[in-house]
Write a protein that holds these residues in place. Structure first.
Motif, PDB file in Angstrom:
ATOM      1  N   LEU A  52       0.855  -1.421  -0.112  1.00 14.18           N
ATOM      2  CA  LEU A  52       0.010  -0.085  -0.052  1.00 14.18           C
ATOM      3  C   LEU A  52       0.824   1.297   0.038  1.00 14.18           C
ATOM      4  CD1 LEU A  52      -2.742  -1.275   2.478  1.00 14.18           C
ATOM      5  CD2 LEU A  52      -2.977  -1.008  -0.098  1.00 14.18           C
ATOM      6  N   PRO A  53       0.246   2.279  -0.264  1.00 11.50           N
ATOM      7  CA  PRO A  53       1.110   3.563  -0.295  1.00 11.50           C
ATOM      8  C   PRO A  53       1.816   4.062   0.687  1.00 11.50           C
ATOM      9  CG  PRO A  53      -1.113   4.195  -1.213  1.00 11.50           C
ATOM     10  CD  PRO A  53      -1.194   2.570  -0.714  1.00 11.50           C
ATOM     11  N   GLY A  54       3.293   4.155   0.676  1.00  8.43           N
ATOM     12  CA  GLY A  54       4.043   4.605   1.911  1.00  8.43           C
ATOM     13  C   GLY A  54       4.818   3.251   2.265  1.00  8.43           C
ATOM     14  N   THR A  68      -6.605   5.403  -2.320  1.00  8.50           N
ATOM     15  CA  THR A  68      -6.094   4.178  -2.325  1.00  8.50           C
ATOM     16  C   THR A  68      -7.133   3.047  -2.709  1.00  8.50           C
ATOM     17  OG1 THR A  68      -4.333   5.076  -0.683  1.00  8.50           O
ATOM     18  CG2 THR A  68      -4.959   2.745  -0.993  1.00  8.50           C
ATOM     19  N   ARG A  69      -8.498   3.659  -1.807  1.00  8.43           N
ATOM     20  CA  ARG A  69      -9.562   2.393  -2.017  1.00  8.43           C
ATOM     21  C   ARG A  69      -9.839   2.188  -3.524  1.00  8.43           C
ATOM     22  NH1 ARG A  69     -14.672   5.715  -0.665  1.00  8.43           N
ATOM     23  NH2 ARG A  69     -14.322   6.178  -2.733  1.00  8.43           N
ATOM     24  N   ASP A  70      -9.868   3.443  -4.044  1.00 11.37           N
ATOM     25  CA  ASP A  70     -10.344   3.494  -5.813  1.00 11.37           C
ATOM     26  C   ASP A  70      -9.144   2.861  -6.475  1.00 11.37           C
ATOM     27  OD1 ASP A  70     -12.858   4.319  -4.868  1.00 11.37           O
ATOM     28  OD2 ASP A  70     -12.460   6.348  -5.728  1.00 11.37           O
ATOM     29  N   ALA A  71      -7.881   3.168  -6.089  1.00 17.98           N
ATOM     30  CA  ALA A  71      -6.667   2.811  -6.852  1.00 17.98           C
ATOM     31  C   ALA A  71      -6.455   1.453  -6.880  1.00 17.98           C
ATOM     32  CB  ALA A  71      -5.242   3.687  -6.238  1.00 17.98           C
ATOM     33  N   VAL A  72      -6.822   0.733  -5.721  1.00 19.75           N
ATOM     34  CA  VAL A  72      -6.734  -0.821  -5.604  1.00 19.75           C
ATOM     35  C   VAL A  72      -7.819  -1.178  -6.555  1.00 19.75           C
ATOM     36  CG1 VAL A  72      -7.255  -2.618  -4.312  1.00 19.75           C
ATOM     37  CG2 VAL A  72      -5.977  -0.840  -3.125  1.00 19.75           C
ATOM     38  N   LEU A 193      -3.572   7.865   5.706  1.00 16.40           N
ATOM     39  CA  LEU A 193      -4.442   6.658   5.945  1.00 16.40           C
ATOM     40  C   LEU A 193      -4.871   6.519   7.183  1.00 16.40           C
ATOM     41  CD1 LEU A 193      -2.354   4.409   3.441  1.00 16.40           C
ATOM     42  CD2 LEU A 193      -4.348   5.675   2.635  1.00 16.40           C
ATOM     43  N   GLY A 194      -4.399   7.250   7.967  1.00 14.99           N
ATOM     44  CA  GLY A 194      -4.606   6.972   9.489  1.00 14.99           C
ATOM     45  C   GLY A 194      -6.055   7.056   9.942  1.00 14.99           C
ATOM     46  N   THR A 195      -6.507   6.324  10.801  1.00 17.54           N
ATOM     47  CA  THR A 195      -7.920   6.283  11.449  1.00 17.54           C
ATOM     48  C   THR A 195      -8.439   7.680  11.588  1.00 17.54           C
ATOM     49  OG1 THR A 195      -7.462   4.286  12.388  1.00 17.54           O
ATOM     50  CG2 THR A 195      -9.350   5.344  12.991  1.00 17.54           C
TER      51      THR A 195
END
Length: 281
Positions: A52-54, A68-72, A193-195
């Protein structure tokens, strides 16, 4: 948030014609975290694990949660994988839930390990974001390998990881693997991407259409409680507790974990079989 033109690194094992399972790791992990699980599931499944990114070989990519969700989803479609099962751990579990809720036509089933739908209360989310910012600043201040190892030992001394104290060899192997990460890239990933940054998905749970399995370690009281609350709100979700494990069940009990995945993804309904047959891979 900066977008990235490069695809995320991913590793595919198992026959291309087998039912695809997509694996999303947790914070500071990478695709290698799933190697033992993937080995246990092939050749019956095609296992596709992302960096995942990073993280890992995607360290230079910086994307937000929804990006990220859409990129996957888009990357999988680009390699001809249009319909799949999802497995996500912790941060990856939040992403897997986001994909299942927004791209339910692509996901026939999803397993969420030690995951949450985010933080519903805005004040608590802001507090978490502030805490993540402090942690990101600590990561950015790391200047050498010794300092990174010290950070990791402090990280895994937190109560969330207490069960690993009884498995010192496993803990040492985990820390050694994590030292391969890039602290600066991890700091960017935590902010993105943190909560504390992610929008809450709690209100969307009741409308989930894919079958969901939420796994939690018996000794992880925080995420066991979250799993039970998620299950109470989401008709499509069942909850399974893995005995004698903490936050990282797929590391602590890989055999039992793989057995849960095999059983869950093998009980696909006739309707799901028809949907899968209609989607090109």
């Amino acid at each position: 948030m900066n977008s990235a033109t490069s695809p995320m690194h991913c590793v595919s094992t198992g026959p291309e014609h087998a039912p695809p399972l997509v694996f999303l790791h947790g914070f500071m992990g990478d695709s290698a975290d799933w190697a033992e699980i993937a080995a246990a599931l092939t050749p019956d499944f095609r296992c596709i694990a992302f960096d995942l990114p990073g993280h890992g070989r995607s360290a230079e990519i910086c994307l937000g949660f929804e990006e990220t969700r859409d990129a996957v989803v888009q990357q999988l479609a680009g390699i001809g994988v249009a319909h799949y099962g999802l497995v996500g751990y912790s941060m990856g579990g939040r992403l897997a839930l986001g994909i299942a809720l927004t791209h339910g036509d692509r996901v026939h089933r999803a397993v969420l390990e030690s995951a949450s739908p985010g933080i519903a209360d805005p004040a608590q989310r802001a507090a978490r974001r502030a805490g993540d910012e402090k942690l990101a600043a600590r990561l950015e201040a790391i200047g050498n390998a010794a300092e990174f190892e010290a950070f990791l030992r402090d990280w895994y001394a937190r109560p969330l990881w207490r069960s690993l104290e009884e498995r010192p060899e496993l803990l040492e192997a985990l820390i050694e693997q994590r030292t391969q990460g890039n602290p600066g890239a991890l700091a960017r990933a935590l902010r993105a991407l943190g909560t504390g940054t992610q929008a809450s998905l709690w209100d969307a749970l009741p409308a989930a259409t894919p079958a969901l399995l939420c796994l939690a370690g018996e000794r992880d009281s925080k995420f066991r409680a979250i799993a039970e609350e998620m299950g109470a709100r989401c008709p499509a979700m069942r909850v399974q507790v893995i005995p004698a494990c903490g936050h990282n069940a797929h590391l602590e009990a890989p055999g039992e974990y793989a057995a849960h995945l095999r059983a869950f993804f093998s009980e696909t309904s006739e309707n799901e079989h028809r949907e899968a047959a209609s989607c090109p891979r």
